[in-house]
Design an enzyme around this catalytic site. Structure first.
Site, PDB file in Angstrom:
ATOM      1  N   THR A 129       7.917  52.263 122.218  1.00  0.00           N
ATOM      2  CA  THR A 129       6.839  51.792 123.079  1.00  0.00           C
ATOM      3  C   THR A 129       6.871  52.486 124.433  1.00  0.00           C
ATOM      4  OG1 THR A 129       6.049  49.845 124.303  1.00  0.00           O
ATOM      5  CG2 THR A 129       8.374  49.882 123.744  1.00  0.00           C
ATOM      6  N   ASP A 130       5.712  52.574 125.084  1.00  0.00           N
ATOM      7  CA  ASP A 130       5.657  53.142 126.431  1.00  0.00           C
ATOM      8  C   ASP A 130       6.347  52.243 127.454  1.00  0.00           C
ATOM      9  OD1 ASP A 130       3.781  51.066 126.554  1.00  0.00           O
ATOM     10  OD2 ASP A 130       2.114  52.325 127.206  1.00  0.00           O
ATOM     11  N   GLU A 131       6.616  50.988 127.094  1.00  0.00           N
ATOM     12  CA  GLU A 131       7.223  50.061 128.046  1.00  0.00           C
ATOM     13  C   GLU A 131       8.649  50.454 128.421  1.00  0.00           C
ATOM     14  OE1 GLU A 131       6.518  45.889 127.636  1.00  0.00           O
ATOM     15  OE2 GLU A 131       4.836  46.209 126.271  1.00  0.00           O
ATOM     16  N   TYR A 153      12.416  42.658 126.380  1.00  0.00           N
ATOM     17  CA  TYR A 153      11.866  43.383 125.234  1.00  0.00           C
ATOM     18  C   TYR A 153      11.983  44.879 125.432  1.00  0.00           C
ATOM     19  CZ  TYR A 153       8.281  45.955 122.706  1.00  0.00           C
ATOM     20  OH  TYR A 153       7.614  46.913 121.972  1.00  0.00           O
ATOM     21  N   LYS A 157      14.207  47.811 123.374  1.00  0.00           N
ATOM     22  CA  LYS A 157      13.628  48.999 122.733  1.00  0.00           C
ATOM     23  C   LYS A 157      14.220  50.278 123.328  1.00  0.00           C
ATOM     24  CE  LYS A 157      10.858  49.348 120.028  1.00  0.00           C
ATOM     25  NZ  LYS A 157      10.966  49.437 118.538  1.00  0.00           N
TER      26      LYS A 157
END
Length: 330
Positions: A129-131, A153, A157
């Site tokens: 994810t870009d997060e 979260y 990741k």
């Protein structure tokens, strides 16, 4: 190619399975002989997501957990590629309790990597994810940026990304990583913003807007994302990270306005609620690498894609209404 798909009954994973078993797979130079879905069927996993391809004889389903080392080793032995979607993914849930996120996203990924390590010819495509990059006020993150996750979260990741890259560097494994922006489309569990707002509006209820609504996200149709994944699987490079962004940046307020319009509702249906803890202001990734190396570009314009998504939820109440309990979401 024999492909093991973890989390293949979830939102993005099931779209990938439907895509890789469909005609568009040949366009991306992916020709699967067999596809095995491994899914624990937690609250967001739903075998109905695979109904459109359930009759395909190439598809097999295994109900199990990626943290089950013996099961994972047995399954990996029969496959040429692992496409890893299985993850706890909802930021709000990670803020309430991060234990499941660390266990599934970090330890589960490590269990898979260990199984793949004994098969040096197997490709491991890790869907991230870009997060993991954290918030960016201006410009866009490239794949070379250091990871600065801010939610439990995102931290879980980022940890799994680093583990995957470490197995590539230490053991020479064919590991490829993608980092995508916010996905939307059919079959998304109604806790994420687009299906949450859509289903609440279709029920005649209000929608909650965090804070001032100025947080910015980039939106990517799930089918465009899955086409990117097939291209990376077919032609990506080992040890490489590929950003996948949709190219439509909207504040949450702008997104809310578009969903209201698509549902025929007015601003009076919006309730302003306290902002999420540690809410990142803006995510934005530079997708130049996947565009130049693999020829990928999104095909779904956001407004048309959103209209089709809202229409899907309107026409498929039997899919999402069982997820509602007493007017709230499980």
């Amino acid at each position: 190619m024999r492909i093991l798909v973890t989390g293949g009954a979830g939102f993005i994973g099931s779209c990938f399975v439907r895509s890789v078993l469909g005609p568009q797979a040949r366009e991306c130079a992916v020709v699967p002989e067999a596809v095995t879905v491994l899914d624990a069927l937690t609250y967001a996993g739903d075998r109905r997501n695979l109904a459109p391809v359930a009759a395909d004889r190439r598809l097999a389903f295994v109900h199990g957990d990626i943290r089950d080392g013996e099961l994972v080793r047995r399954l990996v032995d029969g496959h040429d590629a692992v496409v890893h979607f299985a993850a706890e993914s909802h930021v709000d849930r990670s803020i309430v309790s991060g234990a499941d996120f660390v266990s599934t996203n970090v330890l589960g990924t490590q269990t898979l990597l260990e199984a793949v390590r004994s098969r040096p010819s197997t490709t491991f495509l890790h869907v991230s994810t870009d997060e993991v990059y954290g918030s960016v006020a201006h410009g866009s993150w490239s794949e070379a940026e250091p990871l600065r996750p801010n939610s439990p979260y995102a931290a879980s990741k980022a940890s799994s990304d680093l583990l995957a890259l470490a197995y590539h560097r230490t053991h020479g494994m064919d590991v490829r990583i993608t980092r995508c922006s916010n996905n939307y489309g059919p079959y998304q569990f109604p806790e994420k913003v687009v299906p949450l707002f859509t289903t609440r509006l279709l029920e005649g209820g209000p929608v909650p807007l965090y804070g001032d609504g100025e947080n910015v996200r980039d939106w990517l149709h799930v089918e465009d994302h899955c086409r990117a994944l097939m291209l990376v699987l077919a032609g990506g490079r080992a040890g490489r990270v590929y950003n996948v962004g949709g190219g439509t940046e909207l504040t949450n307020r702008q997104l809310t306005e578009r969903i209201l319009a698509a549902c025929g509702a007015g601003w009076d249906r919006v309730e302003h609620v306290a902002d999420r803890a540690g809410h990142d202001l803006r995510y934005s990734v530079d997708s130049g690498r996947i565009r130049s190396e693999l020829g990928w570009a999104p095909r779904h314009g956001f407004d048309a894609g959103l209209a089709r998504t809202v229409a899907w939820y309107r026409e498929n109440r039997s899919w999402w209404q069982p997820h509602l309990v007493g007017g709230t979401r499980t």
